[in-house]
Design a protein around this motif. Sequence first.
Motif, mmCIF file in Angstrom:
data_model
loop_
_atom_site.group_PDB
_atom_site.id
_atom_site.type_symbol
_atom_site.label_atom_id
_atom_site.label_comp_id
_atom_site.label_asym_id
_atom_site.label_seq_id
_atom_site.Cartn_x
_atom_site.Cartn_y
_atom_site.Cartn_z
ATOM 1 N N ARG A 246 -5.614 -19.921 21.059
ATOM 2 C CA ARG A 246 -5.457 -18.473 21.028
ATOM 3 C C ARG A 246 -4.078 -18.201 20.468
ATOM 4 O O ARG A 246 -3.079 -18.665 21.012
ATOM 5 C CB ARG A 246 -5.568 -17.897 22.436
ATOM 6 N N GLU B 168 -14.859 -18.279 26.187
ATOM 7 C CA GLU B 168 -13.425 -18.530 25.999
ATOM 8 C C GLU B 168 -13.212 -19.524 24.860
ATOM 9 O O GLU B 168 -13.915 -20.523 24.755
ATOM 10 C CB GLU B 168 -12.817 -19.099 27.282
ATOM 11 N N ILE C 161 -10.944 -25.275 36.699
ATOM 12 C CA ILE C 161 -11.645 -24.013 36.940
ATOM 13 C C ILE C 161 -10.755 -22.796 36.706
ATOM 14 O O ILE C 161 -11.116 -21.688 37.058
ATOM 15 C CB ILE C 161 -12.252 -23.961 38.358
ATOM 16 N N PHE C 162 -9.585 -22.993 36.088
ATOM 17 C CA PHE C 162 -8.711 -21.836 35.814
ATOM 18 C C PHE C 162 -9.333 -20.938 34.750
ATOM 19 O O PHE C 162 -9.327 -19.723 34.863
ATOM 20 C CB PHE C 162 -7.326 -22.308 35.360
ATOM 21 N N ARG C 163 -9.859 -21.528 33.701
ATOM 22 C CA ARG C 163 -10.473 -20.749 32.630
ATOM 23 C C ARG C 163 -11.865 -21.299 32.361
ATOM 24 O O ARG C 163 -12.016 -22.350 31.753
ATOM 25 C CB ARG C 163 -9.609 -20.797 31.367
ATOM 26 N N MET C 164 -12.865 -20.585 32.839
ATOM 27 C CA MET C 164 -14.235 -21.064 32.704
ATOM 28 C C MET C 164 -15.028 -20.116 31.799
ATOM 29 O O MET C 164 -14.597 -18.996 31.549
ATOM 30 C CB MET C 164 -14.910 -21.090 34.082
ATOM 31 N N PHE D 41 -17.880 -17.514 35.359
ATOM 32 C CA PHE D 41 -17.017 -17.464 36.540
ATOM 33 C C PHE D 41 -17.395 -16.275 37.397
ATOM 34 O O PHE D 41 -18.330 -15.543 37.083
ATOM 35 C CB PHE D 41 -15.542 -17.425 36.126
ATOM 36 N N GLU E 223 -1.685 -16.053 35.986
ATOM 37 C CA GLU E 223 -2.396 -14.919 36.592
ATOM 38 C C GLU E 223 -3.567 -15.339 37.477
ATOM 39 O O GLU E 223 -4.398 -16.137 37.080
ATOM 40 C CB GLU E 223 -2.914 -14.021 35.453
ATOM 41 N N GLU F 145 -4.754 -12.463 39.519
ATOM 42 C CA GLU F 145 -5.338 -11.147 39.757
ATOM 43 C C GLU F 145 -4.678 -10.128 38.844
ATOM 44 O O GLU F 145 -3.473 -10.213 38.585
ATOM 45 C CB GLU F 145 -5.098 -10.776 41.228
ATOM 46 N N GLY F 146 -5.475 -9.162 38.381
ATOM 47 C CA GLY F 146 -4.916 -8.075 37.577
ATOM 48 C C GLY F 146 -5.064 -6.766 38.323
ATOM 49 O O GLY F 146 -6.094 -6.521 38.956
ATOM 50 N N HIS G 130 -4.825 -2.763 37.413
ATOM 51 C CA HIS G 130 -4.724 -1.935 36.212
ATOM 52 C C HIS G 130 -4.948 -0.482 36.543
ATOM 53 O O HIS G 130 -5.831 -0.154 37.325
ATOM 54 C CB HIS G 130 -5.792 -2.364 35.186
ATOM 55 N N SER H 269 -8.656 -6.689 40.213
ATOM 56 C CA SER H 269 -9.646 -7.627 39.694
ATOM 57 C C SER H 269 -9.137 -9.061 39.850
ATOM 58 O O SER H 269 -8.118 -9.432 39.284
ATOM 59 C CB SER H 269 -9.873 -7.319 38.215
ATOM 60 N N GLY I 284 -10.218 -13.335 40.117
ATOM 61 C CA GLY I 284 -11.232 -14.356 39.884
ATOM 62 C C GLY I 284 -11.406 -15.223 41.130
ATOM 63 O O GLY I 284 -10.423 -15.739 41.664
ATOM 64 N N ARG J 123 -10.306 -18.815 40.318
ATOM 65 C CA ARG J 123 -8.839 -19.017 40.278
ATOM 66 C C ARG J 123 -8.270 -19.010 41.686
ATOM 67 O O ARG J 123 -7.282 -19.674 41.975
ATOM 68 C CB ARG J 123 -8.180 -17.908 39.459
HETATM 69 P P1 ATP Z 1 -6.507 -14.179 30.954
HETATM 70 O O1 ATP Z 1 -5.334 -13.446 30.342
HETATM 71 O O2 ATP Z 1 -6.143 -15.356 31.804
HETATM 72 O O3 ATP Z 1 -7.611 -14.466 29.958
HETATM 73 P P2 ATP Z 1 -7.535 -11.643 31.647
HETATM 74 O O4 ATP Z 1 -6.278 -10.837 31.694
HETATM 75 O O5 ATP Z 1 -8.444 -11.568 30.474
HETATM 76 O O6 ATP Z 1 -7.191 -13.166 31.984
HETATM 77 P P3 ATP Z 1 -8.996 -9.942 33.378
HETATM 78 O O7 ATP Z 1 -9.907 -9.455 32.320
HETATM 79 O O8 ATP Z 1 -7.928 -9.043 33.892
HETATM 80 O O9 ATP Z 1 -8.368 -11.334 32.942
HETATM 81 O O10 ATP Z 1 -9.889 -10.482 34.580
HETATM 82 C C1 ATP Z 1 -9.503 -10.389 35.931
HETATM 83 C C2 ATP Z 1 -9.465 -11.718 36.619
HETATM 84 O O11 ATP Z 1 -10.649 -12.473 36.361
HETATM 85 C C3 ATP Z 1 -8.334 -12.615 36.170
HETATM 86 O O12 ATP Z 1 -7.151 -12.295 36.854
HETATM 87 C C4 ATP Z 1 -8.841 -13.984 36.543
HETATM 88 O O13 ATP Z 1 -8.597 -14.268 37.916
HETATM 89 C C5 ATP Z 1 -10.331 -13.858 36.355
HETATM 90 N N1 ATP Z 1 -10.737 -14.465 35.087
HETATM 91 C C6 ATP Z 1 -10.706 -13.905 33.855
HETATM 92 N N2 ATP Z 1 -11.151 -14.752 32.931
HETATM 93 C C7 ATP Z 1 -11.484 -15.894 33.578
HETATM 94 C C8 ATP Z 1 -12.035 -17.148 33.172
HETATM 95 N N3 ATP Z 1 -12.341 -17.387 31.918
HETATM 96 N N4 ATP Z 1 -12.238 -18.091 34.120
HETATM 97 C C9 ATP Z 1 -11.953 -17.854 35.412
HETATM 98 N N5 ATP Z 1 -11.452 -16.697 35.850
HETATM 99 C C10 ATP Z 1 -11.220 -15.717 34.968
#
Ligand code: ATP
Length: 514
Positions: free
Chosen positions: A100, A251, A258-261, A264, A331, A333-334, A336, A373, A375, A378
């Motif tokens: 990315r 992605e 399991i951080f980026r799946m 999820f 991250e 949690e977000g 917004h 929001s 995950g 995560r």
């Molecule tokens: P990132 O910048 O890491 O891609 P994001 O800002 O796109 O995340 P949001 O759209 O705000 O994420 O989604 C809210 C939450 O969902 C995130 O804080 C994260 O915990 C979870 N999340 C988002 N994408 C993924 C993923 N691909 N795998 C696991 N958890 C995810």
Amino acid sequence: MTQEELFKKLVAHCKEYGFIFPSSEIYDGLSAVYDYGQLGVELKNNIKRYWWEAMVRLNDNIVGIDAAIFMHPRVWEASGHVGAFNDPLIDNKDSKKRYRADVLIEDWIAKQDEKIEKEVAKARKRFGDSFDEPLFRQTNGRIKEIQTKRDSANARMVEALTAGDLAAVKSLIEDLEIVCPVSGTKNWTDVRQFNLMFETKIGSVSDGAGTIYLRPETAQGIFVNFLNVQKSGRMKIPFGIAQIGKAFRNEIVARQFIFRMREFEQMEMQFFVRPGEEMKWFDHWKSYRMRWHRALGFGEGMYRFHDHEKLAHYANAATDIEFDFPFGFKEVEGIHSRTDFDLSNHAKFSGRKIQYFDPETGESYTPYVIETSIGVDRMVLQVLSAAYLEEQLDNDSRVVLRIPAPLAPVKAAVLPLVKKDGLPEMAQEIIDDLKFDFNVSYDEKDSIGKRYRRNDAIGTPLCITVDHQSLEDRTVTIRHRDTMEQQRVAINELHAIIKKETGMRRLFREIVNN
Ligand code: ATP
């Protein structure tokens, strides 16, 4: 042991003990997709319960829903996902690895921050007590130089991404001389946009099947049900709607377990407020959500807020709660402030009036929204990485998962000291009573020491041992996972002790009272 080694061990541990397996492993797995095993599912369910009850049950103005994964395709046009849910990607021609583009630049920025911190740490060591850190940060030439470069790169990145100017993103990567972490070269392709939504077909092909998407977030299921819930529940603003469910994103770079799946689960809450009051509620939810995390007891220093400089198209304020994972602060949690973007757009695209009549002001308006929001996966990773410890004991060592007791998969293991003399029967009798309220397990194989270790490794907070004395006076020993201390208690006290130690009451108190 480096953090990287620790993380590798954690991943292996999760598989060995039945927490998390690669998906379809006998077919060599599916990239960025994982299955939860017998203990993982218990941990995950406990996390979901902790969230649901802290949000829906403790707040009398929040209710839950469970919307379908499939939604009308127009939803994703209204939400902006068809047009704008894109990640800028770039390939390195030598390593053939894909990245990315924004993440490459963000990593470069993070490196500059690290350099600054190293300079500060060196100076602190050199000057000792007389060190004036703020002054040093302001005046040191080297720091000023790094800071200026960093800020200018950040500003250029925000500008290029906001404008969707992919050529400018590429020039920035070139100007910063960013190299591929694998090949070490600067041989990059152009930056391209890539939509993250998975498509599928609904209906049979001969009937002219339509393209629909697997939802990339659960939030839209809440927005399209705003009127249904508000009317049927007679909800008054401010109020919230919460939901837990699967989301799917194709992605580009799936990494860190399991951080980026690609599949999820999210726990999202949309809180509807009067226009103009959104900042007050943004602050409220920032603080509430941080208390939810901190109540788990991993330590204040493990969390931080990261305010967004580049806001999403719908937001007027946004922050992330970041956790200190073995691979750094990231991250989980977000939070917004989404303005009236979603409800207004759904009104526009559906042709329906989506407004709220406020009986207090006598006005109708489109509510503003604060979203929290997080995950689930995560969060599972947060708990496991904070809990994993290889501990050196006097003549021994152990791996212990110090999972907060209310989230632990198994609350108590009941262990007969030996496999005879009526001890297994008595242990079973104890389990038959406790199992109505708690997830308890039985184990009679191997020495008691080995059984303690097995339970330490899966994070069981309490081990209850039935011995010969138990037959005489109906007492047992309880051994605590973290301190390894043992105490003798009456069998009829067990229920109250387990409830106190492993219940969520203590966590909820901390969230509400602070
Ligand atoms: P990132 O910048 O890491 O891609 P994001 O800002 O796109 O995340 P949001 O759209 O705000 O994420 O989604 C809210 C939450 O969902 C995130 O804080 C994260 O915990 C979870 N999340 C988002 N994408 C993924 C993923 N691909 N795998 C696991 N958890 C995810």
